[in-house]
Design a protein around this motif. Structure first.
Motif, PDB file in Angstrom:
ATOM      1  N   MET A 153       0.821  -1.207   0.000  1.00 16.03           N
ATOM      2  CA  MET A 153       0.000   0.000   0.000  1.00 16.03           C
ATOM      3  C   MET A 153       0.858   1.262   0.000  1.00 16.03           C
ATOM      4  O   MET A 153       1.920   1.309   0.628  1.00 16.03           O
ATOM      5  CB  MET A 153      -0.921   0.018   1.224  1.00 16.03           C
ATOM      6  CG  MET A 153      -2.028  -1.004   1.188  1.00 16.03           C
ATOM      7  SD  MET A 153      -3.078  -0.893   2.660  1.00 16.03           S
ATOM      8  CE  MET A 153      -4.098  -2.363   2.456  1.00 16.03           C
ATOM      9  N   ASN A 154       0.376   2.264  -0.692  1.00 13.80           N
ATOM     10  CA  ASN A 154       0.991   3.578  -0.654  1.00 13.80           C
ATOM     11  C   ASN A 154       0.665   4.222   0.687  1.00 13.80           C
ATOM     12  O   ASN A 154      -0.501   4.275   1.099  1.00 13.80           O
ATOM     13  CB  ASN A 154       0.447   4.439  -1.800  1.00 13.80           C
ATOM     14  CG  ASN A 154       1.051   5.823  -1.826  1.00 13.80           C
ATOM     15  OD1 ASN A 154       0.607   6.710  -1.104  1.00 13.80           O
ATOM     16  ND2 ASN A 154       2.051   6.008  -2.676  1.00 13.80           N
ATOM     17  N   LYS A 155       1.689   4.691   1.403  1.00 15.52           N
ATOM     18  CA  LYS A 155       1.489   5.221   2.745  1.00 15.52           C
ATOM     19  C   LYS A 155       0.545   6.417   2.761  1.00 15.52           C
ATOM     20  O   LYS A 155      -0.297   6.558   3.645  1.00 15.52           O
ATOM     21  CB  LYS A 155       2.854   5.619   3.339  1.00 15.52           C
ATOM     22  CG  LYS A 155       2.802   6.142   4.766  1.00 15.52           C
ATOM     23  CD  LYS A 155       2.472   5.055   5.770  1.00 15.52           C
ATOM     24  CE  LYS A 155       2.603   5.546   7.197  1.00 15.52           C
ATOM     25  NZ  LYS A 155       2.253   4.545   8.196  1.00 15.52           N
ATOM     26  N   ARG A 156       0.653   7.259   1.772  1.00 11.48           N
ATOM     27  CA  ARG A 156      -0.194   8.451   1.733  1.00 11.48           C
ATOM     28  C   ARG A 156      -1.635   8.097   1.374  1.00 11.48           C
ATOM     29  O   ARG A 156      -2.584   8.562   2.000  1.00 11.48           O
ATOM     30  CB  ARG A 156       0.356   9.455   0.729  1.00 11.48           C
ATOM     31  CG  ARG A 156      -0.489  10.724   0.570  1.00 11.48           C
ATOM     32  CD  ARG A 156       0.105  11.648  -0.490  1.00 11.48           C
ATOM     33  NE  ARG A 156       0.086  11.036  -1.806  1.00 11.48           N
ATOM     34  CZ  ARG A 156      -0.976  11.070  -2.633  1.00 11.48           C
ATOM     35  NH1 ARG A 156      -2.104  11.651  -2.242  1.00 11.48           N
ATOM     36  NH2 ARG A 156      -0.898  10.521  -3.826  1.00 11.48           N
ATOM     37  N   LEU A 157      -1.787   7.241   0.371  1.00 18.07           N
ATOM     38  CA  LEU A 157      -3.124   6.895  -0.113  1.00 18.07           C
ATOM     39  C   LEU A 157      -3.799   5.833   0.752  1.00 18.07           C
ATOM     40  O   LEU A 157      -5.021   5.699   0.737  1.00 18.07           O
ATOM     41  CB  LEU A 157      -3.042   6.387  -1.556  1.00 18.07           C
ATOM     42  CG  LEU A 157      -2.503   7.371  -2.600  1.00 18.07           C
ATOM     43  CD1 LEU A 157      -2.345   6.670  -3.943  1.00 18.07           C
ATOM     44  CD2 LEU A 157      -3.420   8.581  -2.730  1.00 18.07           C
ATOM     45  N   GLU A 158      -2.984   5.047   1.475  1.00 25.14           N
ATOM     46  CA  GLU A 158      -3.473   3.923   2.287  1.00 25.14           C
ATOM     47  C   GLU A 158      -4.239   2.926   1.424  1.00 25.14           C
ATOM     48  O   GLU A 158      -5.280   2.399   1.803  1.00 25.14           O
ATOM     49  CB  GLU A 158      -4.339   4.408   3.451  1.00 25.14           C
ATOM     50  CG  GLU A 158      -3.571   5.192   4.488  1.00 25.14           C
ATOM     51  CD  GLU A 158      -4.408   5.540   5.711  1.00 25.14           C
ATOM     52  OE1 GLU A 158      -5.642   5.512   5.600  1.00 25.14           O
ATOM     53  OE2 GLU A 158      -3.814   5.811   6.755  1.00 25.14           O
ATOM     54  N   ARG A 159      -3.731   2.686   0.248  1.00 25.66           N
ATOM     55  CA  ARG A 159      -4.294   1.710  -0.684  1.00 25.66           C
ATOM     56  C   ARG A 159      -3.224   1.371  -1.708  1.00 25.66           C
ATOM     57  O   ARG A 159      -2.162   2.012  -1.773  1.00 25.66           O
ATOM     58  CB  ARG A 159      -5.529   2.275  -1.396  1.00 25.66           C
ATOM     59  CG  ARG A 159      -5.233   3.481  -2.281  1.00 25.66           C
ATOM     60  CD  ARG A 159      -6.450   3.879  -3.107  1.00 25.66           C
ATOM     61  NE  ARG A 159      -6.202   5.064  -3.912  1.00 25.66           N
ATOM     62  CZ  ARG A 159      -5.592   5.070  -5.091  1.00 25.66           C
ATOM     63  NH1 ARG A 159      -5.137   3.928  -5.600  1.00 25.66           N
ATOM     64  NH2 ARG A 159      -5.424   6.195  -5.773  1.00 25.66           N
ATOM     65  N   CYS A 160      -3.493   0.369  -2.516  1.00 30.52           N
ATOM     66  CA  CYS A 160      -2.572   0.013  -3.596  1.00 30.52           C
ATOM     67  C   CYS A 160      -2.905   0.830  -4.839  1.00 30.52           C
ATOM     68  O   CYS A 160      -4.075   1.075  -5.147  1.00 30.52           O
ATOM     69  CB  CYS A 160      -2.700  -1.475  -3.933  1.00 30.52           C
ATOM     70  SG  CYS A 160      -2.128  -2.579  -2.626  1.00 30.52           S
ATOM     71  N   ARG A 161      -1.880   1.229  -5.530  1.00 27.26           N
ATOM     72  CA  ARG A 161      -2.103   1.891  -6.818  1.00 27.26           C
ATOM     73  C   ARG A 161      -2.617   0.862  -7.832  1.00 27.26           C
ATOM     74  O   ARG A 161      -2.163  -0.280  -7.860  1.00 27.26           O
ATOM     75  CB  ARG A 161      -0.817   2.528  -7.318  1.00 27.26           C
ATOM     76  CG  ARG A 161      -0.347   3.714  -6.468  1.00 27.26           C
ATOM     77  CD  ARG A 161       0.838   4.404  -7.115  1.00 27.26           C
ATOM     78  NE  ARG A 161       1.304   5.527  -6.312  1.00 27.26           N
ATOM     79  CZ  ARG A 161       0.800   6.747  -6.376  1.00 27.26           C
ATOM     80  NH1 ARG A 161      -0.199   7.005  -7.228  1.00 27.26           N
ATOM     81  NH2 ARG A 161       1.287   7.726  -5.637  1.00 27.26           N
ATOM     82  N   GLY A 162      -3.557   1.293  -8.651  1.00 28.53           N
ATOM     83  CA  GLY A 162      -4.104   0.395  -9.661  1.00 28.53           C
ATOM     84  C   GLY A 162      -5.050  -0.639  -9.113  1.00 28.53           C
ATOM     85  O   GLY A 162      -5.213  -1.709  -9.709  1.00 28.53           O
ATOM     86  N   HIS A 163      -5.684  -0.343  -7.965  1.00 30.45           N
ATOM     87  CA  HIS A 163      -6.572  -1.343  -7.347  1.00 30.45           C
ATOM     88  C   HIS A 163      -7.946  -1.412  -8.011  1.00 30.45           C
ATOM     89  O   HIS A 163      -8.792  -2.192  -7.602  1.00 30.45           O
ATOM     90  CB  HIS A 163      -6.710  -1.087  -5.845  1.00 30.45           C
ATOM     91  CG  HIS A 163      -7.479   0.138  -5.491  1.00 30.45           C
ATOM     92  ND1 HIS A 163      -7.812   0.449  -4.202  1.00 30.45           N
ATOM     93  CD2 HIS A 163      -7.988   1.158  -6.250  1.00 30.45           C
ATOM     94  CE1 HIS A 163      -8.484   1.588  -4.169  1.00 30.45           C
ATOM     95  NE2 HIS A 163      -8.598   2.034  -5.399  1.00 30.45           N
ATOM     96  N   GLY A 164      -8.174  -0.592  -9.043  1.00 34.84           N
ATOM     97  CA  GLY A 164      -9.387  -0.727  -9.835  1.00 34.84           C
ATOM     98  C   GLY A 164     -10.525   0.170  -9.394  1.00 34.84           C
ATOM     99  O   GLY A 164     -10.529   0.717  -8.284  1.00 34.84           O
TER     100      GLY A 164
END
Length: 286
Positions: A233-244
């Motif tokens: 996960m991206n620390k800033r976004l708190e999600r994976c990039r390209g997760h749809g």
């Protein structure tokens, strides 16, 4: 004559006082029940004079909860002032996440139904619990109208079998003490959000995928399960990039497989806290 009048008045007053004393009834208390006394903790005023003590002697006996240690209770103390333990209610439901979109906190409480008295067991100090949560109900990122960033992102994938998150105990927050170890060691590196997954339908796949043993299952029309794990996960976004984005086409690319890329459509919403069943059609975002 004046002296005689004073003597007569004084004599009548004394007679009245003596006569009044005959009507006074001095009530004798025999113990805590008759005296209406029951005191918690140490109370030097909570006593009955000239009554029977618990050790069968007569004298000043007490009705406070400390008298059991001092051995000077009234004989009926235990029956009248029975110790009452603290009684706790059940835990309530968890509150909504404090952050409707992102990392937050949720709490729950349990009420005190009965406070302890007369030396009963005290109430536990823990009447409130809290834990981390990740709110998604207020997020706009899964609405196509507001998800331009997600739509433009590329999801880089590898087989789920290759994921260190699955094979290393240090990275696994799923079981017992490892959960604490996970948060302690990696709190400053990765988000505390749990893993999540979604199902995708492949709408396009490059020819280069057929050259790879693990990527050749990525064919048009096939359904695949894709995980987003805290380690990716991206620390800033708190999600994976390209997760749809739900019901939208986004781009994917297989790591270290030349010309293996394509499009897929997210056909289920993100399922938080769940992992894909390990198979040839399970992948993780990196």
């Amino acid at each position: 004559m004046e002296f005689l009048n004073i003597s007569v008045v004084l004599g009548l007053f004394m007679v009245a006082v003596v006569s009044g004393q005959d009507d006074v009834q001095i009530k004798h208390f025999t113990g805590c029940e008759s005296a209406g006394l029951c005191c918690d903790a140490v109370n030097n005023t909570c006593y009955v004079p000239n009554a029977r003590r618990i050790d069968s002697t007569i004298g000043q006996c007490f009705c406070d909860s400390r008298c059991l240690q001092m051995n000077d209770c009234c004989v009926d103390f235990e029956a009248t002032c029975k110790a009452k333990d603290c009684i706790m209610g059940d835990w309530g439901d968890w509150s909504e996440c404090s952050n409707s979109c992102g990392l937050g906190r949720t709490t729950r409480k349990r009420p005190i139904i009965q406070l302890p008295s007369f030396g009963g067991k005290p109430c536990p100090t823990a009447t409130k619990e809290k834990q981390s949560c990740h709110g998604e109900y207020g997020c706009l990122q899964q609405s196509v109208e507001y998800s331009r960033e997600e739509i433009r992102e590329v999801g880089y994938i590898i087989p789920a079998n290759f994921s260190i998150y699955r094979v290393s105990e240090a990275y696994s927050p799923q079981h017992d003490i490892r959960k604490n170890l996970f948060f302690k060691n990696f709190d400053n590196i990765i988000p505390r959000r749990t893993a999540y997954k979604a199902l995708f339908r492949v709408t396009h796949a490059g020819r280069g995928c057929q050259k790879s043993e693990w990527a050749k299952v990525l064919k048009k029309g096939d359904q695949v399960c894709v995980e987003c794990q805290p380690t990716s996960m991206n620390k800033r976004l708190e999600r994976c990039r390209g997760h749809g984005v739900f019901r939208a086409n986004t781009t994917w690319k297989a790591i270290e497989v030349s010309h293996c890329h394509g499009k897929w459509e997210m056909i289920t919403h993100h399922d938080q806290g769940q992992l894909c069943k390990l198979s040839d059609h399970s992948f993780v975002l990196v």
